[in-house]
Design a protein around this motif. Structure first.
Motif: not given
Length: 292
Positions: A42-60
């Motif tokens: 609820r507090e941890k999941w920000t776009t910056e955090y998600l970029k940090e852990i998976g930003g290099n993944l290619e997504v459809p």
């Protein structure tokens, strides 16, 4: 006349007994605002955090355009680095969205950030936590899930507009034959009732989710969603405990998945044209008979 939409019940918390009696057994939607209050996400999941852990993944990526009859359902419009996409949805409006993304497979530690609400019901498919991302103006077309699960849909980082319909209304919603989605030629948020008269009087629910809210959608419930802000959601899915519903799930996967895909690949545009015409005829017949 128009859609007859009533608000979804909203609670801060609910006991397992009340949930099972008033929502699970009656197949009625519910928003539980306090379900995630002790989730780290609820507090941890920000776009910056998600970029940090998976930003290099290619997504459809998918957009609001009508499905191409020559391609499989949910065919991607484009691909992009996950981090670039997150920057895009926070920066500006876009129709582009990410559909059914299991980030947990790439980052297993994410499971520690949520708590599956097993106290409310059993049957959760713990291997399939799915995430959905959208820019403001992106829309998820009207459909129900092909495998007929119960869904706990939690939203993060913005607002989301959702319209729901019980499955009994599927004929009046212009459901395409052999499919679990509706004719895409009308706008659920602003339908043309002169062009699509069977929609007049269809009853449903409407809700606006905010950060941390969890929507319970019972098995077979139709849903249409629009992201009002660039944001994202997590869906936790659970099987209904009845044998008949489990059989219905397998049958739906077979007929609406395998069989429909085979026919679509074989006949392409001819099949798409036929079932759109058929959906209109079925809807008009249901309206004439006064049936939901």
């Amino acid at each position: 006349m128009s859609f007859i939409l009533k608000p979804v019940d909203i609670v801060e918390n609910i006991t397992p007994e009340d949930f099972k009696k008033n929502y699970l057994k009656t197949k009625k939607p519910l928003v539980i605002r306090g379900l995630t209050k002790d989730w780290p996400a609820r507090e941890k999941w920000t776009t910056e955090y998600l970029k940090e852990i998976g930003g290099n993944l290619e997504v459809p990526l998918y957009d609001n355009s009508k499905a191409d009859p020559s391609k499989p359902i949910n065919a991607a419009t484009a691909h992009m680095k996950f981090g670039d996409y997150l920057d895009l949805i926070k920066r500006e409006p876009t129709e582009l969205r990410i559909f059914f993304f299991n980030l947990f497979k790439k980052v297993p530690s994410l499971i520690n950030d949520i708590k599956i609400p097993k106290d409310l019901m059993g049957g959760f498919i713990e291997s399939m936590p799915a995430m959905f991302f959208g820019g403001s103006n992106s829309v998820t077309f009207l459909h129900y899930d092909i495998d007929l699960p119960h869904i706990f849909h939690t939203h993060f980082g913005g607002r989301k507009h959702i319209v729901l319909f019980d499955n009994k209304w599927k004929d009046r919603l212009y459901c395409l034959p052999n499919a679990t989605y509706a004719l895409e030629d009308y706008d659920v948020a602003n339908p043309d009732f002169k062009k699509f008269p069977a929609l007049n009087g269809v009853e449903g629910y409407e809700v606006f989710l905010e950060h941390g809210d969890t929507l319970f959608m019972p098995t077979g419930m139709w849903h249409w969603m629009k992201y009002l802000d660039g944001s994202f959601s997590l869906s936790l899915r659970a099987w209904d405990q009845s044998i008949t519903r489990k059989v219905a799930s397998v049958w739906s996967l077979f007929t609406h998945g395998a069989i429909d895909s085979l026919i679509k690949m074989t006949f392409k545009e001819k099949y798409a044209y036929w079932r759109e015409k058929k959906a209109v005829k079925i809807a008009e017949h249901a309206l004439a008979k006064g049936k939901p």
